[in-house]
Design a protein around this motif. Structure first.
Motif, PDB file in Angstrom:
ATOM      1  N   LEU A 136       2.060  -3.216   1.703  1.00 39.07           N
ATOM      2  CA  LEU A 136       1.379  -2.665   0.573  1.00 39.07           C
ATOM      3  C   LEU A 136       2.654  -1.454  -0.003  1.00 39.07           C
ATOM      4  CD1 LEU A 136      -0.944  -0.795  -0.497  1.00 39.07           C
ATOM      5  CD2 LEU A 136      -0.821   0.834   1.295  1.00 39.07           C
ATOM      6  N   ILE A 137       3.695  -1.184   1.013  1.00 42.51           N
ATOM      7  CA  ILE A 137       4.777  -0.509   0.679  1.00 42.51           C
ATOM      8  C   ILE A 137       5.444  -1.191  -0.415  1.00 42.51           C
ATOM      9  CG2 ILE A 137       7.002   0.476   0.992  1.00 42.51           C
ATOM     10  CD1 ILE A 137       5.656   1.578   3.552  1.00 42.51           C
TER      11      ILE A 137
ATOM     12  N   VAL B 204       4.434  -3.913  -2.331  1.00 37.66           N
ATOM     13  CA  VAL B 204       3.809  -4.111  -3.635  1.00 37.66           C
ATOM     14  C   VAL B 204       3.854  -2.900  -4.308  1.00 37.66           C
ATOM     15  CG1 VAL B 204       1.451  -4.440  -4.478  1.00 37.66           C
ATOM     16  CG2 VAL B 204       2.052  -5.843  -2.603  1.00 37.66           C
ATOM     17  N   THR B 205       3.934  -1.653  -3.874  1.00 38.70           N
ATOM     18  CA  THR B 205       4.152  -0.685  -4.720  1.00 38.70           C
ATOM     19  C   THR B 205       5.447  -0.248  -5.007  1.00 38.70           C
ATOM     20  OG1 THR B 205       2.176   0.496  -3.346  1.00 38.70           O
ATOM     21  CG2 THR B 205       3.587   2.148  -4.434  1.00 38.70           C
ATOM     22  N   LEU B 206       6.663  -0.505  -4.176  1.00 38.07           N
ATOM     23  CA  LEU B 206       7.694  -0.154  -4.744  1.00 38.07           C
ATOM     24  C   LEU B 206       8.385  -1.191  -5.484  1.00 38.07           C
ATOM     25  CD1 LEU B 206       9.976   2.360  -3.932  1.00 38.07           C
ATOM     26  CD2 LEU B 206      10.638   0.605  -1.948  1.00 38.07           C
ATOM     27  N   TYR B 207       8.024  -2.469  -5.424  1.00 44.81           N
ATOM     28  CA  TYR B 207       8.808  -3.581  -6.341  1.00 44.81           C
ATOM     29  C   TYR B 207       8.580  -3.128  -7.771  1.00 44.81           C
ATOM     30  CZ  TYR B 207      10.634  -7.541  -8.448  1.00 44.81           C
ATOM     31  OH  TYR B 207      11.338  -8.406  -9.169  1.00 44.81           O
ATOM     32  N   PRO B 208       7.439  -2.921  -8.280  1.00 41.53           N
ATOM     33  CA  PRO B 208       7.435  -2.650  -9.636  1.00 41.53           C
ATOM     34  C   PRO B 208       8.139  -1.470 -10.177  1.00 41.53           C
ATOM     35  CG  PRO B 208       5.433  -2.970  -8.890  1.00 41.53           C
ATOM     36  CD  PRO B 208       6.204  -3.054  -7.567  1.00 41.53           C
ATOM     37  N   LEU B 209       8.467  -0.445  -9.430  1.00 42.36           N
ATOM     38  CA  LEU B 209       9.154   0.532  -9.600  1.00 42.36           C
ATOM     39  C   LEU B 209      10.785   0.209  -9.642  1.00 42.36           C
ATOM     40  CD1 LEU B 209       7.713   3.563  -7.436  1.00 42.36           C
ATOM     41  CD2 LEU B 209       7.387   2.981  -9.985  1.00 42.36           C
TER      42      LEU B 209
END
Length: 192
Positions: A19-20, A22-27
């Motif tokens: 989850l981290i 998947v959330t962090l990579y686009p940023l």
């Protein structure tokens, strides 16, 4: 620790790591892309793990645009004004709702509580505020919010209210004394 607890920990931490990521990579992708050379970025295929040639041209161009600085100034001004306005209205509304001798106090409290429970969401709220003509800069509408927390329905009767009335002290002085008290001091005026 039992085997089932360790297995559960492994599953939970694995899901949390996914989850981290998947959330962090686009940023991180947006940050790396903004610092990359445009031609190399267009030719690149796959995941982007670092900037492709360190270039700050996009930031230099954006920050040299006066509209960006106007936008920052408007944001700072609206946030500061909105916070001051919202705090003032919330404090005044909570003070009025905390008084027992206010006309239609229970009706106002029901109105506040019902509107807190049933909200249409942010977009319908924006459309209503826009149609009412209340989107005039800093004076945007705001619900009273967390006033229910300030009300103590089971608070004991206040002995200082009769003293305040006998000394002809205005309610604004009581409000100011409640607001200016320290955190460790009891609030005697609430619930009167």
């Amino acid at each position: 620790m039992r085997l089932s607890d360790r297995l559960l920990d492994v599953v939970v931490y694995t899901l949390l790591a996914i989850l981290i990521a998947v959330t962090l990579y686009p940023l991180l992708y947006v940050l790396f892309a903004s610092l990359s050379d445009g031609d190399r970025l267009l030719a690149h295929r796959g995941l982007l793990w670092k900037p492709l040639g360190f270039v700050t041209f996009a930031y230099e161009r954006a920050l040299s645009n006066p509209a960006v600085w106007t936008g920052y100034w408007n944001t700072i001004r609206l946030v500061a004004g909105g916070v001051i306005l919202n705090l003032t209205m919330t404090i005044l509304g909570a003070y009025v709702l905390s008084r027992r001798n206010v006309l239609w106090n229970k009706v106002l409290m029901i109105f506040v509580v019902v509107t807190m429970f049933f909200s249409g969401g942010m977009i319908p709220f924006y459309l209503v505020i826009k149609q009412l003509g209340l989107m005039t800069g800093v004076g945007e509408a705001q619900k009273i919010g967390e006033t229910i927390k300030m009300r103590r329905s089971s608070s004991p009767p206040c002995l200082c209210c009769s003293c305040i009335r006998s000394f002809n002290v205005f309610s604004s002085k009581v409000l100011w004394s409640v607001l200016s008290r320290g955190d460790d001091e009891p609030v005697y005026g609430v619930g009167c």
